[in-house]
Design a protein around this motif. Structure first.
Motif, PDB file in Angstrom:
ATOM      1  N   LYS A 172       0.801  -1.224   0.000  1.00  0.00           N
ATOM      2  CA  LYS A 172       0.000   0.000   0.000  1.00  0.00           C
ATOM      3  C   LYS A 172       0.840   1.284   0.000  1.00  0.00           C
ATOM      4  O   LYS A 172       0.547   2.213  -0.730  1.00  0.00           O
ATOM      5  CB  LYS A 172      -0.952  -0.010   1.188  1.00  0.00           C
ATOM      6  CG  LYS A 172      -1.880   1.156   1.209  1.00  0.00           C
ATOM      7  CD  LYS A 172      -2.838   1.091   2.355  1.00  0.00           C
ATOM      8  CE  LYS A 172      -3.619   2.380   2.433  1.00  0.00           C
ATOM      9  NZ  LYS A 172      -5.017   2.213   2.368  1.00  0.00           N
ATOM     10  N   ASP A 173       1.869   1.363   0.809  1.00  0.00           N
ATOM     11  CA  ASP A 173       2.653   2.588   0.937  1.00  0.00           C
ATOM     12  C   ASP A 173       3.934   2.565   0.095  1.00  0.00           C
ATOM     13  O   ASP A 173       4.905   3.237   0.432  1.00  0.00           O
ATOM     14  CB  ASP A 173       2.996   2.838   2.407  1.00  0.00           C
ATOM     15  CG  ASP A 173       1.765   3.079   3.242  1.00  0.00           C
ATOM     16  OD1 ASP A 173       0.798   3.662   2.717  1.00  0.00           O
ATOM     17  OD2 ASP A 173       1.749   2.668   4.419  1.00  0.00           O
ATOM     18  N   PHE A 174       3.935   1.833  -0.987  1.00  0.00           N
ATOM     19  CA  PHE A 174       5.117   1.679  -1.836  1.00  0.00           C
ATOM     20  C   PHE A 174       5.468   2.991  -2.531  1.00  0.00           C
ATOM     21  O   PHE A 174       4.631   3.604  -3.199  1.00  0.00           O
ATOM     22  CB  PHE A 174       4.859   0.590  -2.882  1.00  0.00           C
ATOM     23  CG  PHE A 174       5.954   0.437  -3.898  1.00  0.00           C
ATOM     24  CD1 PHE A 174       7.198  -0.024  -3.526  1.00  0.00           C
ATOM     25  CD2 PHE A 174       5.730   0.732  -5.233  1.00  0.00           C
ATOM     26  CE1 PHE A 174       8.209  -0.185  -4.471  1.00  0.00           C
ATOM     27  CE2 PHE A 174       6.722   0.575  -6.180  1.00  0.00           C
ATOM     28  CZ  PHE A 174       7.970   0.123  -5.796  1.00  0.00           C
ATOM     29  N   VAL A 175       6.706   3.432  -2.339  1.00  0.00           N
ATOM     30  CA  VAL A 175       7.253   4.586  -3.053  1.00  0.00           C
ATOM     31  C   VAL A 175       8.583   4.124  -3.643  1.00  0.00           C
ATOM     32  O   VAL A 175       9.562   3.937  -2.919  1.00  0.00           O
ATOM     33  CB  VAL A 175       7.478   5.799  -2.116  1.00  0.00           C
ATOM     34  CG1 VAL A 175       8.098   6.961  -2.894  1.00  0.00           C
ATOM     35  CG2 VAL A 175       6.173   6.227  -1.466  1.00  0.00           C
ATOM     36  N   PRO A 176       8.624   3.910  -4.963  1.00  0.00           N
ATOM     37  CA  PRO A 176       9.870   3.428  -5.559  1.00  0.00           C
ATOM     38  C   PRO A 176      10.967   4.482  -5.510  1.00  0.00           C
ATOM     39  O   PRO A 176      10.687   5.678  -5.458  1.00  0.00           O
ATOM     40  CB  PRO A 176       9.466   3.124  -7.002  1.00  0.00           C
ATOM     41  CG  PRO A 176       8.289   4.005  -7.262  1.00  0.00           C
ATOM     42  CD  PRO A 176       7.582   4.144  -5.955  1.00  0.00           C
ATOM     43  N   THR A 177      12.191   4.009  -5.517  1.00  0.00           N
ATOM     44  CA  THR A 177      13.348   4.906  -5.560  1.00  0.00           C
ATOM     45  C   THR A 177      13.859   4.986  -6.987  1.00  0.00           C
ATOM     46  O   THR A 177      13.575   4.118  -7.816  1.00  0.00           O
ATOM     47  CB  THR A 177      14.482   4.387  -4.656  1.00  0.00           C
ATOM     48  OG1 THR A 177      14.925   3.127  -5.160  1.00  0.00           O
ATOM     49  CG2 THR A 177      14.032   4.270  -3.211  1.00  0.00           C
ATOM     50  N   VAL A 178      14.630   6.007  -7.260  1.00  0.00           N
ATOM     51  CA  VAL A 178      15.250   6.151  -8.576  1.00  0.00           C
ATOM     52  C   VAL A 178      16.116   4.922  -8.865  1.00  0.00           C
ATOM     53  O   VAL A 178      16.064   4.360  -9.951  1.00  0.00           O
ATOM     54  CB  VAL A 178      16.088   7.449  -8.658  1.00  0.00           C
ATOM     55  CG1 VAL A 178      16.942   7.476  -9.910  1.00  0.00           C
ATOM     56  CG2 VAL A 178      15.175   8.656  -8.610  1.00  0.00           C
TER      57      VAL A 178
END
Length: 143
Positions: A84-90
């Motif tokens: 749910k709280d997935f924020v991918p990195t560069v």
């Protein structure tokens, strides 16, 4: 990479439909930059990075770059739906670009992309300025 291919890669840029960008932003609205900032996902930046690598490697076309970018974005969406709280990195996105290039059989492009990433990492490491010890002490004292 020859100087000519480097120039072509630097000039390479493709137009992305707003609908593609909006489609992926619905599921993965933000990404985390190396410096910690969180910004909006831009599908076009992924496609352009892939296209520049394809131009530099003299392999692939705009359409093929967009197809690989869709595979990358689809994988991000799959992960975002599971977490749910997935924020991918560069870095994570770049790892997925490498993986999709290899899976899509763009061997020369993946090699160029990997080498470019390594060169950029070296430049970033060189530009890191070490804070002098006396400045660290002054900061600690000011607290």
């Amino acid at each position: 990479m020859t100087p000519e291919s480097a120039l072509r890669a630097a000039a390479a840029s493709i137009a992305i439909k707003d609908s593609d960008n909006q489609r992926y932003q619905k599921f993965v609205p933000k990404i985390k930059k190396r410096d910690g900032r969180v910004i909006a996902l831009e599908f076009g930046r992924i496609a352009n990075a892939i296209y520049k690598a394809m131009v530099a490697a003299q392999e692939g076309s705009e359409e093929e770059a967009i197809m690989v970018a869709h595979k990358v974005a689809s994988d991000l969406v799959r992960t975002a739906r599971k977490h749910k709280d997935f924020v991918p990195t560069v870095e994570g996105i770049q790892d997925e670009v490498e993986r999709q290039l290899i899976l899509s059989d763009y061997v020369n492009t993946s090699k160029a992309y990997i080498l470019y990433r390594a060169q950029r990492a070296e430049k970033r490491a060189e530009s890191i300025v070490e804070v002098p010890e006396h400045v660290k002490k002054l900061v600690a004292e000011s607290k």
